[in-house]
Design an enzyme around this catalytic site. Structure first.
Site, PDB file in Angstrom:
ATOM      1  N   SER A 117       5.960  -1.473  -6.022  1.00 42.65           N
ATOM      2  CA  SER A 117       4.572  -1.162  -5.672  1.00 42.65           C
ATOM      3  C   SER A 117       4.065   0.061  -6.437  1.00 42.65           C
ATOM      4  CB  SER A 117       4.441  -0.894  -4.175  1.00 42.65           C
ATOM      5  OG  SER A 117       5.039  -1.933  -3.432  1.00 42.65           O
TER       6      SER A 117
HETATM    7  N1  SAH Z   1       8.975  -1.896  -1.477  1.00 42.80           N
HETATM    8  C1  SAH Z   1       9.216  -2.524  -2.749  1.00 42.80           C
HETATM    9  C2  SAH Z   1       8.105  -3.472  -3.111  1.00 42.80           C
HETATM   10  C3  SAH Z   1       8.615  -4.827  -3.207  1.00 42.80           C
HETATM   11  S1  SAH Z   1       7.425  -6.141  -3.349  1.00 42.80           S
HETATM   12  C4  SAH Z   1       9.499  -1.510  -3.814  1.00 42.80           C
HETATM   13  O1  SAH Z   1       9.384  -0.320  -3.558  1.00 42.80           O
HETATM   14  O2  SAH Z   1       9.900  -1.912  -4.909  1.00 42.80           O
HETATM   15  C5  SAH Z   1       7.789  -7.035  -1.864  1.00 42.80           C
HETATM   16  C6  SAH Z   1       9.184  -7.576  -1.731  1.00 42.80           C
HETATM   17  O3  SAH Z   1       9.197  -8.318  -0.499  1.00 42.80           O
HETATM   18  C7  SAH Z   1       9.646  -8.543  -2.793  1.00 42.80           C
HETATM   19  O4  SAH Z   1      10.816  -8.041  -3.392  1.00 42.80           O
HETATM   20  C8  SAH Z   1       9.945  -9.860  -2.044  1.00 42.80           C
HETATM   21  O5  SAH Z   1      11.100 -10.537  -2.517  1.00 42.80           O
HETATM   22  C9  SAH Z   1      10.158  -9.351  -0.631  1.00 42.80           C
HETATM   23  N2  SAH Z   1       9.914 -10.311   0.442  1.00 42.80           N
HETATM   24  C10 SAH Z   1       8.912 -11.214   0.574  1.00 42.80           C
HETATM   25  N3  SAH Z   1       9.027 -11.888   1.735  1.00 42.80           N
HETATM   26  C11 SAH Z   1      10.124 -11.374   2.367  1.00 42.80           C
HETATM   27  C12 SAH Z   1      10.769 -11.651   3.614  1.00 42.80           C
HETATM   28  N4  SAH Z   1      10.307 -12.588   4.459  1.00 42.80           N
HETATM   29  N5  SAH Z   1      11.871 -10.939   3.930  1.00 42.80           N
HETATM   30  C13 SAH Z   1      12.356  -9.979   3.095  1.00 42.80           C
HETATM   31  N6  SAH Z   1      11.805  -9.688   1.899  1.00 42.80           N
HETATM   32  C14 SAH Z   1      10.697 -10.371   1.548  1.00 42.80           C
END
Ligand code: SAH
Length: 203
Positions: free
Chosen positions: A56
């Site tokens: 993000s």
């Molecule tokens: N907080 C992260 C941002 C990741 S983007 C950072 O700092 O890099 C959101 C993430 O949510 C993605 O990696 C995706 O694979 C994950 N995601 C989506 N649906 C999900 C679920 N139901 N359970 C766990 N992870 C999930």
């Protein structure tokens, strides 16, 4: 490193919590992106991390940490751990973070990045974060980094301790996406709709 300093001073205008500013200054974001993207690590933008997912935008991550306001003794759940960067910042602010990431490869990489950053109070698990982590609940704070549609998943709200906070992007029926802050007090749940945002969907 010029870009890093410029980024940190720019962040001061958007976030005022000194603990959050110190956490951002202490965690090297370049450890959470692929080597070929390292030079962009301090641009204020999301970056690809593989599997169609992104790390993000850093000012947004800092803003969410400020809104969630974890205390030093808090137990925190991070849903959608992705690169592990957000979990690493939260770890600097609380006692322990459990991170849930659906993509097992991302989860493994996030655990490596967190370890490289020298952070020891994070446990990253591969699994469906929408279900939360009932075995470790209740949590003092829950951070969600993927957008739920309609409302915050009830299972996550249920795992909030009294006095606990949850922050999550939610896509409303009209397609608008906003951060929603949920607070559990003795009387029940309070929900507040805040900043307009854009996240990948919660699967
Ligand atoms: N907080 C992260 C941002 C990741 S983007 C950072 O700092 O890099 C959101 C993430 O949510 C993605 O990696 C995706 O694979 C994950 N995601 C989506 N649906 C999900 C679920 N139901 N359970 C766990 N992870 C999930």
């Amino acid at each position: 490193m010029m870009r890093r300093e410029r980024f940190l001073s720019g962040l001061r205008g958007r976030v005022s919590d000194e603990r959050v500013l110190a956490a951002v200054a202490a965690v090297p974001r370049e450890l959470f992106v692929a080597p070929e993207l390292e030079r962009y690590a301090y641009d204020d933008q999301p970056l690809p991390i593989g599997g169609g997912q992104t790390i993000s935008q850093p000012t947004l991550v800092a803003r969410m940490c400020e809104l969630l306001a974890p205390g030093p003794d808090d137990l925190v759940l991070d849903v959608g751990t992705g690169s592990g960067y957000h979990a690493a910042l939260l770890a600097r602010l609380c006692r322990h973070v459990y991170g849930l990431e659906l993509d097992a490869e991302l989860a493994a990489r996030a655990a490596r990045s967190v370890a490289l950053a020298g952070i020891e109070n994070v446990t990253i698990l591969s699994g469906d974060g929408a279900a939360g982590l009932p075995a470790q609940a209740p949590f003092d704070a829950i951070n969600v980094a993927a957008a739920a549609s309609g409302a915050v998943p009830e299972q996550l709200e249920r795992q909030l301790a009294v006095g606990g906070r949850l922050i999550a992007p939610v896509v409303a029926d009209d397609g608008g996406e906003h951060l929603v802050l949920v607070r559990r007090d003795a009387g029940g749940l309070q929900r507040t709709t805040l900043d307009a945002v854009r996240f990948v969907p919660l699967r």
